[in-house]
Design a protein around this motif. Sequence first.
Motif, PDB file in Angstrom:
ATOM      1  N   UNK A 250      10.787 -19.502  61.975  1.00 59.85           N
ATOM      2  CA  UNK A 250       9.942 -18.682  61.091  1.00 59.85           C
ATOM      3  C   UNK A 250      10.603 -17.709  60.457  1.00 59.85           C
ATOM      4  N   UNK A 251      10.559 -17.597  59.012  1.00 53.74           N
ATOM      5  CA  UNK A 251      11.445 -16.669  58.404  1.00 53.74           C
ATOM      6  C   UNK A 251      10.469 -15.949  57.127  1.00 53.74           C
ATOM      7  N   UNK A 252      10.769 -14.852  56.766  1.00 55.40           N
ATOM      8  CA  UNK A 252      10.056 -13.999  55.529  1.00 55.40           C
ATOM      9  C   UNK A 252      10.411 -15.016  54.431  1.00 55.40           C
ATOM     10  N   UNK A 253       9.322 -15.155  53.575  1.00 59.79           N
ATOM     11  CA  UNK A 253       9.454 -16.015  52.314  1.00 59.79           C
ATOM     12  C   UNK A 253      10.343 -15.160  51.481  1.00 59.79           C
ATOM     13  N   UNK A 254      11.015 -15.958  50.817  1.00 57.35           N
ATOM     14  CA  UNK A 254      11.947 -15.409  49.633  1.00 57.35           C
ATOM     15  C   UNK A 254      11.550 -16.161  48.327  1.00 57.35           C
ATOM     16  N   UNK A 255      10.873 -15.503  47.422  1.00 58.77           N
ATOM     17  CA  UNK A 255      10.398 -16.211  46.110  1.00 58.77           C
ATOM     18  C   UNK A 255      11.577 -16.613  45.482  1.00 58.77           C
ATOM     19  N   UNK A 256      11.745 -17.947  44.717  1.00 53.19           N
ATOM     20  CA  UNK A 256      12.760 -18.368  44.116  1.00 53.19           C
ATOM     21  C   UNK A 256      13.390 -17.247  42.806  1.00 53.19           C
ATOM     22  N   UNK A 257      12.488 -16.716  42.348  1.00 51.50           N
ATOM     23  CA  UNK A 257      12.917 -15.617  41.208  1.00 51.50           C
ATOM     24  C   UNK A 257      13.719 -14.554  41.823  1.00 51.50           C
ATOM     25  N   UNK A 258      13.658 -14.517  43.112  1.00 53.76           N
ATOM     26  CA  UNK A 258      14.394 -13.168  43.704  1.00 53.76           C
ATOM     27  C   UNK A 258      15.742 -13.235  43.319  1.00 53.76           C
ATOM     28  N   UNK A 259      16.283 -12.346  42.585  1.00 54.65           N
ATOM     29  CA  UNK A 259      18.189 -12.431  42.330  1.00 54.65           C
ATOM     30  C   UNK A 259      18.783 -12.497  43.357  1.00 54.65           C
ATOM     31  N   UNK A 260      19.941 -12.901  43.409  1.00 46.40           N
ATOM     32  CA  UNK A 260      20.953 -12.890  44.247  1.00 46.40           C
ATOM     33  C   UNK A 260      21.343 -11.389  44.906  1.00 46.40           C
ATOM     34  N   UNK A 261      21.064 -11.246  46.016  1.00 50.78           N
ATOM     35  CA  UNK A 261      21.083 -10.029  46.664  1.00 50.78           C
ATOM     36  C   UNK A 261      20.073  -9.621  46.993  1.00 50.78           C
ATOM     37  N   UNK A 262      18.973  -9.755  46.266  1.00 52.91           N
ATOM     38  CA  UNK A 262      17.632  -9.446  46.626  1.00 52.91           C
ATOM     39  C   UNK A 262      17.059  -9.433  48.053  1.00 52.91           C
ATOM     40  N   UNK A 263      17.352 -10.538  48.620  1.00 52.49           N
ATOM     41  CA  UNK A 263      16.654 -10.841  49.820  1.00 52.49           C
ATOM     42  C   UNK A 263      17.381  -9.647  51.083  1.00 52.49           C
ATOM     43  N   UNK A 264      18.687  -9.467  50.565  1.00 54.95           N
ATOM     44  CA  UNK A 264      19.291  -8.561  51.594  1.00 54.95           C
ATOM     45  C   UNK A 264      18.884  -7.010  51.153  1.00 54.95           C
ATOM     46  N   UNK A 265      18.745  -6.647  50.030  1.00 54.11           N
ATOM     47  CA  UNK A 265      18.289  -5.328  49.602  1.00 54.11           C
ATOM     48  C   UNK A 265      16.692  -5.138  49.908  1.00 54.11           C
ATOM     49  N   UNK A 266      15.966  -6.030  49.795  1.00 54.25           N
ATOM     50  CA  UNK A 266      14.735  -6.044  50.124  1.00 54.25           C
ATOM     51  C   UNK A 266      14.419  -5.666  51.573  1.00 54.25           C
ATOM     52  N   UNK A 267      15.018  -6.608  52.473  1.00 54.86           N
ATOM     53  CA  UNK A 267      15.045  -6.497  53.858  1.00 54.86           C
ATOM     54  C   UNK A 267      15.579  -5.155  54.423  1.00 54.86           C
ATOM     55  N   UNK A 268      16.741  -4.807  53.873  1.00 52.87           N
ATOM     56  CA  UNK A 268      17.339  -3.664  54.394  1.00 52.87           C
ATOM     57  C   UNK A 268      16.648  -2.120  53.986  1.00 52.87           C
ATOM     58  N   UNK A 269      15.671  -2.274  52.834  1.00 54.50           N
ATOM     59  CA  UNK A 269      15.303  -1.072  52.428  1.00 54.50           C
ATOM     60  C   UNK A 269      13.552  -1.138  52.651  1.00 54.50           C
ATOM     61  N   UNK A 270      13.246  -2.092  53.241  1.00 54.48           N
ATOM     62  CA  UNK A 270      11.562  -2.301  53.526  1.00 54.48           C
ATOM     63  C   UNK A 270      11.334  -1.287  54.570  1.00 54.48           C
ATOM     64  N   UNK A 271      11.972  -1.034  55.775  1.00 57.71           N
ATOM     65  CA  UNK A 271      11.605  -0.364  56.893  1.00 57.71           C
ATOM     66  C   UNK A 271      12.422   1.050  56.718  1.00 57.71           C
ATOM     67  N   UNK A 272      12.330   1.624  55.849  1.00 63.69           N
ATOM     68  CA  UNK A 272      13.339   2.854  55.630  1.00 63.69           C
ATOM     69  C   UNK A 272      12.900   4.203  56.275  1.00 63.69           C
ATOM     70  N   UNK A 273      11.425   3.980  56.743  1.00 60.90           N
ATOM     71  CA  UNK A 273      11.071   5.122  57.774  1.00 60.90           C
ATOM     72  C   UNK A 273      10.315   4.746  58.948  1.00 60.90           C
ATOM     73  N   UNK A 274      10.220   5.297  59.986  1.00 58.05           N
ATOM     74  CA  UNK A 274       9.949   4.518  61.215  1.00 58.05           C
ATOM     75  C   UNK A 274       8.503   4.041  61.290  1.00 58.05           C
ATOM     76  N   UNK A 275       7.633   4.579  60.468  1.00 59.79           N
ATOM     77  CA  UNK A 275       6.072   4.535  60.336  1.00 59.79           C
ATOM     78  C   UNK A 275       5.852   3.220  59.944  1.00 59.79           C
ATOM     79  N   UNK A 276       6.826   2.729  58.915  1.00 63.40           N
ATOM     80  CA  UNK A 276       6.397   1.398  58.104  1.00 63.40           C
ATOM     81  C   UNK A 276       6.524   0.400  59.281  1.00 63.40           C
TER      82      UNK A 276
END
Length: 280
Positions: A250-276
């Motif tokens: 089971x993996x988080x879906x990554x749209x094909x239009x997501x540019x190279x590097x976008x998966x890392x950036x999105x995952x690492x900035x998604x939960x930037x505060x503890x309440x998220x």
Amino acid sequence: MPEEFTEQVARTRSNLPTNPAHIDAKEVERAVFGVVGHGDLALRIWADARDAAENAWRECRRRMRREYGARSPHGGWAIFVLFAALLAGAVSAAVASGFRSDPAQTEVLLAVLVGFSALADLMVLAATGWRPWNWAAVRMQIGLAIALGAAVAFQLSRPEMWVLPLVIAGGVIGVGGMLLVLLVRMLRPEERLEIDTVVNVAVERMQPELDARAAEIQANASEELGVEDSLRIVALRTAVLADLTAEGIVLEPVPEQTPAGGAMIAALTAHWHPYSRQKA
């Protein structure tokens, strides 16, 4: 599928964690960058995105401290002083109860505990003034009032001691402080709502700034990669994610239009505060 591409898929998979539970989209993309020859860039993207998230939450807390001072739910000193006062108040109630100790032999300790608890409470009340506290601080004040009130009740149930006036004064401060903070919250509903939602507001204000920083990291990565390598990474990432998903991982879906590097950036900035993470 070309043989070279198939080989790259296999190499990417060999660079992933052996435990499927540790595999996610950002790990897949990091491995893909390495296979394509941009491992160092992947590490920089990872570090920049992580730092952006950490700096965003740090700046959030700094702004809350600057705007709300001692009342700030993150970094405001009032909450720490109240916690110490509550702890001392709870211990004073236990001491006053006479549980496993002779009340006559613990008068000095009781005086110190009640005195510290009451003075700490007074300090917070004086510093915050006629301004509402958030509900977490109010709960501590209610607990403090109960603890000091219990200490008074225990002392009144036995022969009078020299410490009784001090304990009664502490109880008055604790209960009076509770009534005061509840009254202020009732009389100032708009400010009460503001302090209760201060974290949500601070997060909403910071999110666009973090999004802008993430877009900057993405733009720098795309510029350094170039069009050809960017497309290779996206294609390889898509293929590896599809293979893993087909195997039941089971993996988080990554749209094909997501540019190279976008998966890392999105995952690492998604939960930037503890309440998220709590919402997730």
